[in-house]
Scaffold this motif. Structure first.
Motif, PDB file in Angstrom:
ATOM      1  N   GLY A  81       7.050  -5.067  -8.244  1.00 31.05           N
ATOM      2  CA  GLY A  81       6.464  -6.334  -7.854  1.00 31.05           C
ATOM      3  C   GLY A  81       6.973  -7.432  -8.767  1.00 31.05           C
ATOM      4  O   GLY A  81       7.621  -7.166  -9.778  1.00 31.05           O
ATOM      5  N   ASP A  82       6.652  -8.663  -8.406  1.00 31.89           N
ATOM      6  CA  ASP A  82       7.079  -9.792  -9.232  1.00 31.89           C
ATOM      7  C   ASP A  82       6.356  -9.779 -10.579  1.00 31.89           C
ATOM      8  O   ASP A  82       6.888 -10.229 -11.585  1.00 31.89           O
ATOM      9  CB  ASP A  82       6.866 -11.119  -8.489  1.00 31.89           C
ATOM     10  N   GLY A  83       5.143  -9.226 -10.615  1.00 33.57           N
ATOM     11  CA  GLY A  83       4.439  -9.112 -11.890  1.00 33.57           C
ATOM     12  C   GLY A  83       5.077  -8.053 -12.763  1.00 33.57           C
ATOM     13  O   GLY A  83       5.448  -8.314 -13.921  1.00 33.57           O
TER      14      GLY A  83
ATOM     15  N   LEU B  20       9.796  -6.592  -4.581  1.00 31.11           N
ATOM     16  CA  LEU B  20       8.951  -6.983  -3.450  1.00 31.11           C
ATOM     17  C   LEU B  20       8.118  -8.167  -3.913  1.00 31.11           C
ATOM     18  O   LEU B  20       7.079  -8.006  -4.567  1.00 31.11           O
ATOM     19  CB  LEU B  20       8.068  -5.802  -3.018  1.00 31.11           C
TER      20      LEU B  20
ATOM     21  N   ASN C  23       5.744 -11.138  -3.692  1.00 34.79           N
ATOM     22  CA  ASN C  23       4.681 -11.759  -2.893  1.00 34.79           C
ATOM     23  C   ASN C  23       4.051 -12.951  -3.623  1.00 34.79           C
ATOM     24  O   ASN C  23       3.043 -13.484  -3.185  1.00 34.79           O
ATOM     25  CB  ASN C  23       3.609 -10.730  -2.523  1.00 34.79           C
TER      26      ASN C  23
ATOM     27  N   TYR D 231       2.262 -12.995  -6.070  1.00 35.42           N
ATOM     28  CA  TYR D 231       0.894 -12.673  -6.486  1.00 35.42           C
ATOM     29  C   TYR D 231       0.904 -11.417  -7.342  1.00 35.42           C
ATOM     30  O   TYR D 231       1.774 -10.555  -7.179  1.00 35.42           O
ATOM     31  CB  TYR D 231       0.022 -12.339  -5.263  1.00 35.42           C
ATOM     32  N   LEU D 232      -0.084 -11.275  -8.189  1.00 42.42           N
ATOM     33  CA  LEU D 232      -0.433  -9.964  -8.730  1.00 42.42           C
ATOM     34  C   LEU D 232      -1.224  -9.310  -7.598  1.00 42.42           C
ATOM     35  O   LEU D 232      -2.452  -9.331  -7.555  1.00 42.42           O
ATOM     36  CB  LEU D 232      -1.259 -10.111 -10.013  1.00 42.42           C
ATOM     37  N   GLY D 233      -0.469  -8.792  -6.657  1.00 44.32           N
ATOM     38  CA  GLY D 233      -0.982  -8.519  -5.329  1.00 44.32           C
ATOM     39  C   GLY D 233      -2.125  -7.525  -5.283  1.00 44.32           C
ATOM     40  O   GLY D 233      -3.086  -7.699  -4.540  1.00 44.32           O
TER      41      GLY D 233
HETATM   42 MG    MG Z   1       3.347  -9.266  -6.642  1.00 43.50          MG
END
Ligand code: MG
Ligand code: TPP
Lengths: 565, 186
Positions: free
Chosen positions: A446-448, A472, A474, A476-478
């Protein structure tokens, strides 16, 4: 042969070679300098990978170990170098991963004086390691290293810490190689009670609706064939834990999918319908069981495990079969009758169809709207002929890639299960490429999580480490955002996150990259990634408020999964 | 499940830091240690801990398994009071003038089977070995007289009533198996 006088540091190098080590992930510093100096003359046999942060060294060692079954090694300095490995040590402990962390330490005469870069590493790591030992004299090096590798790799594997004092690195002694296959206080594989196998077989033979839970123990015990022999003979369907996903091929007729909070509907429902539940090398983690008060109450439970401390820890069982499941499964397969449970096995279908219709199809073939994580994972998996190693970070990217990847070979999922360590994915994937150089390693992040280890782009650049990185994104800390949406009234407290231009970052590191924003561009981009010789970063902009489904809410009943939220 | 007092006997290799490893098993599970005492055992190189804890059987079973999981722990077992011989010792430092002025004090000491091991003009030292409740009772009665300067009691020490020496057998068995298995070493 004359034994010669060498330094403790040199003895460490020879001991590592004696134990078959070829790859080390590390980072130098003051109190480990004598050892790095010795390493300088061993680079023909010991491939040292300079990471960009010691936590990454520990995770890389984990990735190496998880994919290969061999013990991963990392080498760091004292104080901050050592404490930076702590997350990796804890992660390896809870996921039973064999690594040896060797850290420098101040000289014994300075111990306890708050000397520069002194920390009580043994004290800090004792609760989170399988064994932690301070080497105070050069002559202790061969035995300490031998014990470290024996303990890390035997029985239920785990992390071992060697705290290597500076004086022990520099003083000289007569070196002789040492191997250890016995420690009297340590019983790696407990004896199997023959009665327990017989009793388990009796329960299974009487069962009408048997169901098996397959965990990482099958991978660790290399019991893949034994598992299939057993399941096929007695015709028992199974579900796997997240760490056990590749213990049996996804396509196997008896494999009914993943267990647990975000697992598949069928295996979770059937856990609470079966009459005999056979847990194999798994530990009834709360992410698998949900509420233990309502977990498989109707079933007789059999637990095969190598660790006596796991028996009756979370779930009380009727029969415990201790031992390596490679042996106990073989014994059990010999004693169960051939059976057919056709109707029972077919009864999973209803739930598979329901989940497919309500959840899976929307995730892997949404047709329109923003890209979903699941469709990216499935596309990457299939583009690799379902043969790649999946390494994940933590969060929605983890759960969805684990769910939608397919597994056809053993040791194909490397994920931080017990600790849920963000930042694990990228370094673990680096390590995996060294542990299985012939395989394609795909890291989903993830981006985080990527940003927790993004400094490793430096390591990847320098060594052209062929990691296929799938971001992936998004914004967000999805995963936390999803919980906020479900349980905190959509109050998005610090989960939206601003992202950098990852293409520029990759460019700065000389890493080939590609950004995908639309569905039609995805296949081509995946091909480009897989055809690239070295590392590749594929950033996919995915749905911002995506959901991981189905879900058993925390503390909920395992069979009561939400299919929508 | 009912709480009661359990005595756990732990046999370990004599390696540094084991006490904190063992006690961490309790603290992590929010189980209190009532008393702990450590010494060497009758087996060369082996240390023995006697730990008492007030908890239920389910928890004590888990605790014992977690202790045994430690690489340097040979064995750990739990017992109820009827399965062991156990003992504690207490020392009291009391005021000699009070002891002389108040005849009740020496009566209390005698009736509890305590013995006076030191007397000088300022203080006297009373030693009392026995069961927990006996020591508590002596303490309570002496405390009432107001004569106590200092009081200390040891943790429980215990040996099993069983005719089988499980730890010796474990070590023997382990070593025999190893010899049969390997033949050669190093
Ligand atoms: Mg994320
Ligand atoms: C080191 C660490 N810190 C915090 C968390 C809590 N946590 C779990 S998932 C998650 C969000 C992850 O966000 P991202 O990496 O973008 O992945 P996504 O869920 O969006 O796919 C967080 C913060 C964690 N697991 N690990």
């Amino acid at each position: 042969m004359e034994t010669e006088f060498i330094t403790g540091a040199e003895a460490l190098m020879r001991s590592l070679e004696h134990h078959g080590v070829t790859t080390i992930f590390g980072y130098p510093g003051g109190s480990i300098m004598p050892t790095f100096d010795a390493l300088y003359d061993h680079t023909d046999r010991l491939n040292h990978i300079l990471v960009r942060h010691e936590q990454a060294a520990a995770h890389a060692a984990e990735g190496y170990a998880r994919v290969s079954g061999k013990t991963g090694v990392c080498l760091v300095t004292s104080g901050p170098g050592a404490t930076n490995t702590i997350t990796g040590i804890a992660d390896a402990m809870i996921d039973s991963t064999p690594i040896v962390v060797i850290a420098g330490q101040v000289g014994t005469s300075f111990l306890g004086s708050d000397a520069f870069q002194e920390v009580d590493l043994v004290g800090i790591t004792q609760p989170i390691s399988k064994w932690s030992y301070q080497i105070r004299r050069a002559e202790d090096v061969p035995l300490a290293v031998a014990k470290a590798f024996y303990i890390a790799g035997s029985g239920r594997p785990g992390p071992v810490v060697l705290d290597f004092t500076k004086n022990a690195q520099v003083s000289k002694f007569q070196y002789k190689p040492v191997s250890v296959d016995f420690i009297r206080s340590y019983v790696p594989v407990p004896e199997t009670e023959p009665n327990s196998v017989a009793e388990a077989a009796r329960l299974i033979n009487a069962a009408k609706h048997p169901f098996a839970l397959v965990g990482q123990g099958v991978e660790l015990g290399n019991a893949h064939q034994e598992l299939k022999d057993f399941l096929e003979k007695a015709d028992i369907p199974c579900g796997t834990t997240m760490l056990g996903l590749s213990a049996i091929e996804s396509s196997h007729r008896l494999n009914k999918g993943m267990l647990g909070m975000h697992g598949n509907l069928g295996p979770n429902v059937k856990t609470n319908e079966c009459d005999v539940l056979i847990a194999i090398g798994m530990r009834f983690d709360d992410r698998v069981t949900g509420n233990t008060e309502t977990y498989a109450k109707q079933a007789k439970i059999i637990h095969l495990d190598i660790a006596p401390s796991e028996i009756n820890k979370n779930i009380n069982v009727d029969v415990a079969v201790l031992g390596n499941c490679k042996d106990t499964l073989r014994q059990l397969a010999g004693m169960v009758y051939p059976a057919r449970h056709t109707e029972w096995i077919e009864s999973f279908k209803k739930y598979e169809d329901e989940e497919y219709y309500k959840v899976i199809s929307k995730e892997i073939s949404p047709g329109e709207g923003p890209l979903k994580m699941g469709e990216v994972a499935r596309a990457v998996s299939e583009a690799n002929g379902n043969k790649a190693v999946l390494v994940t970070d933590v969060g929605q990217n983890q759960l969805l890639s684990a769910r939608y990847f397919k597994y056809s070979q053993k040791r194909s999922i490397i994920t931080s299960g017990g600790l849920g360590t963000m930042g694990f994915g990228l370094p673990a994937a680096m390590g995996a490429t060294y542990g299985a150089p012939e395989r394609t390693v795909c890291a989903f992040m993830g981006d985080g999580g990527l940003q927790m280890s993004i400094q490793e782009f430096g390591t990847i650049m320098e060594h052209r480490i062929p990691v296929k990185m799938i971001l992936l994104n998004n914004n967000y800390l999805g995963n936390v955002r999803q919980w906020q949406a479900m349980f905190f009234n959509r109050r998005y407290s610090f989960t939206p996150m601003m992202n950098p231009d990852y293409m520029k970052i990759a460019e700065g590191y000389g890493i080939e990259s590609c950004l995908v924003e639309t569905r039609k561009d995805l296949p081509e981009a995946i091909n480009r990634m897989l055809n690239a010789k070295g590392p590749f970063l594929l950033e996919v902009r995915v749905i911002d408020e995506g959901k991981v489904l189905p879900m058993t809410p925390p503390g909920g009943t395992v069979s009561e999964m939400l299919l929508d939220c | 499940m009912e709480n009661r007092l359990y005595t756990i006997l732990v046999y370990t290799e004599n390696t540094a830091g084991l006490l904190s490893q063992v006690s961490a098993v309790f603290t992590r599970r929010q189980i209190n240690i009532e008393s702990i005492s450590a010494s060497y055992s009758s087996i060369k190189g082996v240390h023995k801990y006697t730990i008492t804890t007030y908890t239920d059987e389910k928890s004590v079973v888990k605790v014992v398994k977690q202790i045994e999981k430690k690489v340097d722990v040979l064995q750990a077992h739990y017992f109820t009071d009827d399965e062991i011989f156990y003992h504690e010792i207490a020392l009291f430092k009391i005021s000699t003038p009070e002891l002389e002025d108040n005849p009740n004090i020496s009566k209390v000491i005698r009736s509890h089977g305590g013995s006076i091991v030191e007397v000088n003009s300022v203080y006297s030292v009373v030693k009392k070995g026995g069961l927990s409740e006996e020591i508590t009772s002596l303490y309570n009665e002496l405390q009432e007289t107001g004569c106590i300067f200092q009081f200390v009691r040891s943790g429980r020490i215990a040996i099993t009533k069983s005719n089988v020496e499980r730890v010796n057998e474990f070590i023997l068995e382990r070593e025999q198996k190893h010899r049969k298995h390997s033949g050669c070493k190093e």
